[in-house]
Design a protein around this motif. Structure first.
Motif, PDB file in Angstrom:
ATOM      1  N   MET A   1      -7.675   4.414 -17.386  1.00 59.56           N
ATOM      2  CA  MET A   1      -7.326   3.064 -17.651  1.00 59.56           C
ATOM      3  C   MET A   1      -7.913   1.889 -16.900  1.00 59.56           C
ATOM      4  N   SER A   2      -8.433   2.135 -15.778  1.00 59.09           N
ATOM      5  CA  SER A   2      -9.037   1.092 -14.840  1.00 59.09           C
ATOM      6  C   SER A   2     -10.418   0.911 -15.313  1.00 59.09           C
ATOM      7  N   ASP A   3     -11.070   1.613 -15.912  1.00 58.46           N
ATOM      8  CA  ASP A   3     -12.513   1.755 -16.396  1.00 58.46           C
ATOM      9  C   ASP A   3     -12.534   0.524 -17.597  1.00 58.46           C
ATOM     10  N   GLU A   4     -11.250   0.339 -18.434  1.00 56.74           N
ATOM     11  CA  GLU A   4     -11.192  -0.705 -19.359  1.00 56.74           C
ATOM     12  C   GLU A   4     -11.025  -2.047 -19.175  1.00 56.74           C
ATOM     13  N   ILE A   5     -10.331  -2.287 -17.610  1.00 57.93           N
ATOM     14  CA  ILE A   5     -10.033  -3.521 -17.303  1.00 57.93           C
ATOM     15  C   ILE A   5     -11.449  -4.100 -16.587  1.00 57.93           C
ATOM     16  N   GLU A   6     -11.742  -5.235 -17.015  1.00 58.56           N
ATOM     17  CA  GLU A   6     -13.045  -5.959 -16.648  1.00 58.56           C
ATOM     18  C   GLU A   6     -12.832  -7.442 -16.569  1.00 58.56           C
ATOM     19  N   ILE A   7     -13.229  -8.119 -15.507  1.00 58.36           N
ATOM     20  CA  ILE A   7     -13.335  -9.478 -15.528  1.00 58.36           C
ATOM     21  C   ILE A   7     -14.400 -10.265 -16.111  1.00 58.36           C
ATOM     22  N   ASP A   8     -14.235 -11.175 -16.813  1.00 63.37           N
ATOM     23  CA  ASP A   8     -15.526 -11.537 -17.560  1.00 63.37           C
ATOM     24  C   ASP A   8     -16.291 -12.606 -16.629  1.00 63.37           C
ATOM     25  N   ILE A   9     -17.172 -12.078 -15.765  1.00 66.00           N
ATOM     26  CA  ILE A   9     -17.823 -12.809 -14.788  1.00 66.00           C
ATOM     27  C   ILE A   9     -18.999 -13.880 -15.660  1.00 66.00           C
ATOM     28  N   ASP A  10     -19.425 -13.488 -16.603  1.00 64.63           N
ATOM     29  CA  ASP A  10     -20.490 -14.261 -17.406  1.00 64.63           C
ATOM     30  C   ASP A  10     -19.726 -15.710 -17.851  1.00 64.63           C
ATOM     31  N   LYS A 144      -3.692 -10.460 -12.644  1.00 62.63           N
ATOM     32  CA  LYS A 144      -3.330  -9.949 -13.758  1.00 62.63           C
ATOM     33  C   LYS A 144      -3.647  -8.646 -13.997  1.00 62.63           C
ATOM     34  N   ALA A 145      -5.066  -8.317 -13.573  1.00 63.20           N
ATOM     35  CA  ALA A 145      -5.781  -6.945 -14.282  1.00 63.20           C
ATOM     36  C   ALA A 145      -5.068  -6.069 -13.194  1.00 63.20           C
ATOM     37  N   LYS A 146      -4.654  -6.379 -11.853  1.00 68.45           N
ATOM     38  CA  LYS A 146      -3.985  -5.613 -10.873  1.00 68.45           C
ATOM     39  C   LYS A 146      -2.591  -5.194 -11.471  1.00 68.45           C
ATOM     40  N   THR A 147      -1.871  -6.079 -11.894  1.00 72.23           N
ATOM     41  CA  THR A 147      -0.413  -5.524 -12.495  1.00 72.23           C
ATOM     42  C   THR A 147      -0.688  -4.961 -13.795  1.00 72.23           C
ATOM     43  N   GLY A 148      -2.036  -4.799 -14.438  1.00 78.41           N
ATOM     44  CA  GLY A 148      -2.447  -3.903 -15.467  1.00 78.41           C
ATOM     45  C   GLY A 148      -2.903  -2.618 -14.981  1.00 78.41           C
ATOM     46  N   GLY A 149      -2.855  -2.350 -13.889  1.00 74.50           N
ATOM     47  CA  GLY A 149      -3.266  -1.150 -13.467  1.00 74.50           C
ATOM     48  C   GLY A 149      -4.692  -1.050 -12.713  1.00 74.50           C
ATOM     49  N   MET A 150      -5.273  -2.105 -12.530  1.00 69.79           N
ATOM     50  CA  MET A 150      -6.524  -2.024 -11.779  1.00 69.79           C
ATOM     51  C   MET A 150      -6.430  -1.467 -10.502  1.00 69.79           C
ATOM     52  N   SER A 151      -7.398  -0.538 -10.104  1.00 65.45           N
ATOM     53  CA  SER A 151      -7.422  -0.130  -8.717  1.00 65.45           C
ATOM     54  C   SER A 151      -7.859  -0.996  -7.675  1.00 65.45           C
ATOM     55  N   GLU A 152      -7.487  -0.603  -6.631  1.00 63.39           N
ATOM     56  CA  GLU A 152      -7.758  -1.527  -5.323  1.00 63.39           C
ATOM     57  C   GLU A 152      -9.168  -1.765  -5.219  1.00 63.39           C
ATOM     58  N   TRP A 158     -14.340  -6.881  -7.905  1.00 62.11           N
ATOM     59  CA  TRP A 158     -14.382  -8.112  -8.577  1.00 62.11           C
ATOM     60  C   TRP A 158     -14.107  -9.300  -7.742  1.00 62.11           C
ATOM     61  N   THR A 159     -13.405  -9.293  -6.756  1.00 63.18           N
ATOM     62  CA  THR A 159     -13.106 -10.365  -5.787  1.00 63.18           C
ATOM     63  C   THR A 159     -14.113 -10.643  -5.172  1.00 63.18           C
ATOM     64  N   ASP A 160     -14.995  -9.687  -4.625  1.00 64.84           N
ATOM     65  CA  ASP A 160     -16.321  -9.957  -3.889  1.00 64.84           C
ATOM     66  C   ASP A 160     -17.515 -10.698  -5.114  1.00 64.84           C
ATOM     67  N   GLU A 161     -17.391 -10.274  -6.021  1.00 65.62           N
ATOM     68  CA  GLU A 161     -18.098 -10.710  -7.357  1.00 65.62           C
ATOM     69  C   GLU A 161     -18.116 -12.173  -7.582  1.00 65.62           C
ATOM     70  N   VAL A 162     -16.709 -12.311  -7.609  1.00 70.48           N
ATOM     71  CA  VAL A 162     -16.276 -13.835  -8.008  1.00 70.48           C
ATOM     72  C   VAL A 162     -16.555 -14.685  -6.670  1.00 70.48           C
ATOM     73  N   GLN A 163     -16.490 -14.443  -5.577  1.00 73.04           N
ATOM     74  CA  GLN A 163     -16.672 -15.113  -4.284  1.00 73.04           C
ATOM     75  C   GLN A 163     -18.308 -15.222  -4.051  1.00 73.04           C
ATOM     76  N   ALA A 164     -18.881 -14.241  -4.426  1.00 70.28           N
ATOM     77  CA  ALA A 164     -20.368 -14.427  -4.302  1.00 70.28           C
ATOM     78  C   ALA A 164     -20.821 -15.420  -5.269  1.00 70.28           C
ATOM     79  N   LEU A 165     -20.435 -15.319  -6.563  1.00 75.78           N
ATOM     80  CA  LEU A 165     -20.736 -16.095  -7.603  1.00 75.78           C
ATOM     81  C   LEU A 165     -20.439 -17.632  -7.028  1.00 75.78           C
ATOM     82  N   THR A 166     -19.231 -17.835  -6.432  1.00 74.47           N
ATOM     83  CA  THR A 166     -18.793 -19.239  -6.170  1.00 74.47           C
ATOM     84  C   THR A 166     -19.545 -19.804  -4.821  1.00 74.47           C
TER      85      THR A 166
END
Length: 187
Positions: A1-10, A144-152, A158-166
């Protein structure tokens, strides 16, 4: 299930780029000694019960290098347009002649140059805040994705990706601010 959860970084990047575009537009409105029609772009006029951009209540022209004119279409709005220009922080004293408001662009003295660099810094800070708000939205998506089953591991990625973009976008804001301040201080 974690493969289906993705953050829209674009989407996050597009929204952060929007803050950069807005910043560049605001920087274009800061004068550096010559008259430009874009100098009055950020001015909003209280017209017909709502805040309206000045270019939607009159025609903006640059008849000579040190003069901007605003030909107000509705005679009843002339005083409101003049007041909006006076209170805009542009440091220009408007002169009214019928429906035409003339904005003589004075030479920039050292004090005014410093003041304009502070205004540029304020614009940059607004852009940083907008970028951080987009970052916060991205972090909320991750939660939200974490509560939806995203792995740590995915959450960390994704946290690192968002922070790097910021970080990259804020560095861009800082670089643009530095360039604009140098341009303003140039005699």
């Amino acid at each position: 299930m974690s493969d289906e959860i993705e953050i829209d970084i674009d989407d996050l990047e597009r929204r952060m780029e929007g803050a950069m575009v807005a910043l560049k537009h605001e920087f274009a409105s800061l004068r550096t000694g010559r008259a430009s029609a874009s100098i009055v772009d950020p001015v909003m006029v209280d017209a017909y019960g709502s805040m309206t951009p000045i270019n939607q209540v009159g025609t903006i022209n640059v008849p000579e290098p040190r003069m901007v004119t605003v030909n107000v279409w509705d005679k009843g709005l002339v005083n409101k347009v003049e007041k909006a220009i006076r209170e805009s922080g542009l440091g220009i004293n408007p002169q009214t002649n019928g429906t035409i408001i003339m904005l003589p662009i004075p030479e920039l003295n050292e004090e005014r140059r410093r003041e304009l660099t502070r205004v540029a810094a304020q614009y940059a800070e607004h852009a940083r805040v907008a970028i951080r708000n987009v970052r916060r939205d991205g972090m909320d998506q991750i939660k939200k994705a974490k509560t939806g089953g995203m792995s740590e591991d995915d959450q960390k990625f994704w946290t690192d990706e968002v922070q790097a973009l910021t970080d990259r976008m804020i560095a861009g804001v800082d670089k643009a601010l530095e360039a604009k301040q140098a341009e303003i201080m140039q005699v």
